[in-house]
Design an enzyme around this catalytic site. Sequence first.
Site, PDB file in Angstrom:
ATOM      1  N   ASP A   1       1.963  -4.124   9.403  1.00 24.47           N
ATOM      2  CA  ASP A   1       3.427  -4.027   9.219  1.00 24.47           C
ATOM      3  C   ASP A   1       4.168  -4.358   9.955  1.00 24.47           C
ATOM      4  OD1 ASP A   1       2.530  -3.533   6.490  1.00 24.47           O
ATOM      5  OD2 ASP A   1       3.847  -1.487   6.901  1.00 24.47           O
ATOM      6  N   GLU A   2       3.862  -3.737  11.144  1.00 29.82           N
ATOM      7  CA  GLU A   2       3.965  -4.022  12.555  1.00 29.82           C
ATOM      8  C   GLU A   2       4.875  -5.345  13.084  1.00 29.82           C
ATOM      9  OE1 GLU A   2       6.027  -1.218  12.314  1.00 29.82           O
ATOM     10  OE2 GLU A   2       4.908   0.852  12.822  1.00 29.82           O
TER      11      GLU A   2
ATOM     12  N   HIS B   1       4.631   5.175   6.647  1.00 25.99           N
ATOM     13  CA  HIS B   1       3.976   5.261   8.347  1.00 25.99           C
ATOM     14  C   HIS B   1       3.930   6.471   8.490  1.00 25.99           C
ATOM     15  CE1 HIS B   1       4.961   0.561   9.416  1.00 25.99           C
ATOM     16  NE2 HIS B   1       4.430   0.832   8.160  1.00 25.99           N
TER      17      HIS B   1
ATOM     18  N   GLU C   1       8.785   1.075   6.879  1.00 27.13           N
ATOM     19  CA  GLU C   1       8.488   2.407   7.614  1.00 27.13           C
ATOM     20  C   GLU C   1       8.448   3.463   6.629  1.00 27.13           C
ATOM     21  OE1 GLU C   1       8.135   1.458  10.817  1.00 27.13           O
ATOM     22  OE2 GLU C   1       8.059  -0.147  10.927  1.00 27.13           O
TER      23      GLU C   1
ATOM     24  N   TRP D   1       0.843  -1.326   0.014  1.00 29.54           N
ATOM     25  CA  TRP D   1       0.085   0.098  -0.094  1.00 29.54           C
ATOM     26  C   TRP D   1       1.009   1.256  -0.310  1.00 29.54           C
ATOM     27  CZ3 TRP D   1       1.111   3.281   3.578  1.00 29.54           C
ATOM     28  CH2 TRP D   1       1.227   2.603   5.374  1.00 29.54           C
TER      29      TRP D   1
ATOM     30  N   HIS E   1       7.222  -7.287  10.600  1.00 27.21           N
ATOM     31  CA  HIS E   1       8.212  -6.710  11.161  1.00 27.21           C
ATOM     32  C   HIS E   1       8.773  -7.483  12.756  1.00 27.21           C
ATOM     33  CE1 HIS E   1       7.882  -2.430   9.024  1.00 27.21           C
ATOM     34  NE2 HIS E   1       7.919  -4.212   7.991  1.00 27.21           N
TER      35      HIS E   1
ATOM     36  N   GLU F   1       7.036   7.267  14.081  1.00 29.68           N
ATOM     37  CA  GLU F   1       7.425   7.323  12.509  1.00 29.68           C
ATOM     38  C   GLU F   1       8.219   8.067  11.835  1.00 29.68           C
ATOM     39  OE1 GLU F   1       6.706   3.841  11.418  1.00 29.68           O
ATOM     40  OE2 GLU F   1       4.756   3.871  13.137  1.00 29.68           O
TER      41      GLU F   1
ATOM     42  N   THR G   1       5.202  -1.327  18.370  1.00 29.17           N
ATOM     43  CA  THR G   1       4.103  -0.291  17.170  1.00 29.17           C
ATOM     44  C   THR G   1       2.516  -1.261  17.066  1.00 29.17           C
ATOM     45  OG1 THR G   1       5.747  -0.919  16.008  1.00 29.17           O
ATOM     46  CG2 THR G   1       5.667   1.019  16.790  1.00 29.17           C
TER      47      THR G   1
ATOM     48  N   GLU H   1       8.904  -3.605  17.697  1.00 29.06           N
ATOM     49  CA  GLU H   1       7.467  -4.077  16.590  1.00 29.06           C
ATOM     50  C   GLU H   1       6.754  -4.387  17.902  1.00 29.06           C
ATOM     51  OE1 GLU H   1       7.670  -2.305  13.716  1.00 29.06           O
ATOM     52  OE2 GLU H   1       9.911  -2.837  12.822  1.00 29.06           O
TER      53      GLU H   1
HETATM   54 FE   LIG Z   1       7.773  -1.233  12.343  1.00 28.47          FE
HETATM   55 FE   LIG Z   2       5.776   1.748  11.878  1.00 28.33          FE
END
Ligand SMILES: [Fe+2]
Ligand SMILES: [Fe+2]
Length: 354
Positions: free
Chosen positions: A287-288, A205, A202, A119, A291, A164, A258, A255
């Site tokens: 996403d986090e 974000h 990242e 995205w 990760h 971020e 977040t 991670e």
């Molecule tokens: Fe992350």
């Molecule tokens: Fe992030």
Amino acid sequence: MVKKLLFVSINTMSHPLNFPNFSKTPPNSSTTATTMQAPRYSLACTPIVTNLTHRHRVTPTVTFRRTLQQPISAVAAPALTKPQKTHSLPPEKIEVFKSLEDWSTQQVLPLLKPVEECWQPQNFLPDPAMPVDEFNEQVRALRERTAGLPDEYFVVLVGDMITEDALPTYQTMINTLDGVKDETGASSSPWALWTRAWTAEENRHGDLLRTYLYLSGRVDMLMIERTVQYLIGSGMDPGTENNPYLGFVYTSFQERATFISHGNTARLAKESGDPVLARICGTIASDEKRHEIAYTKIVEKLLEVDPTGAMTAISDLMKKKITMPAHLMYDGTGPTAFRALLWCGSTARRVHGS
Ligand SMILES: [Fe+2]
Ligand SMILES: [Fe+2]
């Protein structure tokens, strides 16, 4: 085992959602102003903050006193008080990471998403290519949605966004780790490939949250931008000692934290009537989570190939406690991160008469 430890220890983090004194109503700055102290500075500029006791504060006047013998600096960063240990990884252990390169290529790099499948902020934002009336209509709708969100929500969202946005610091931090750093800036080592692509993921974000906050009209963008500049200038000190064992344990926790924070802001946005912001925060949270899976996978592998080294690193960081990336957040007017966030809510702006 690592996952269990992560779950148990998450409450120790210093994060906007985990501030022990966080309440539904931010403290009135006029009551906290008299207790403020100027932070200590390590660089050339010393701020003088005035108007601290005024009941309805106006934007503080910050002037700088220059010391002639010292060079002019653009950044006044809070000084770190604790000693910083460096290069604690024994040289022979660098071989552990060399020997895991094939494993990393097969098990870690696939957790990155190809750019074409990722995205982008534009997927969630008003499209500037639209005719101006339609663009304005989309911005108006965004503002109507965010109008129902409480100020306290924005305090947290701004904290997340600033955190971020200080991404350059985090890539720098990972590239201090012996044995896995990107030696050239374009190294083909799988550790370096991961770090660069992780950074690129990242990067979206902060961009998305920043633009959404800007369009909402609910926050003080100038204070946010100053805070980001201060924060990047200040860096961070997670106590990872250039040691990749410590570094990967740290990033596993970070991670997870977040993921939890963005997940919470997603849930609260949905409850307060902004489904688009809920989708934004939820998408960032996923996403986090990806990760987190990558970093915990690395720690699990270290527990397998070097259980003593990995457990020692986990123990070391548990004793130090996990310090979140934005622990040096500072807005130029006071010594605490929480204070910086107070400036961003519309209540704070009303209190300050701006
Ligand atoms: Fe992350
Ligand atoms: Fe992030």
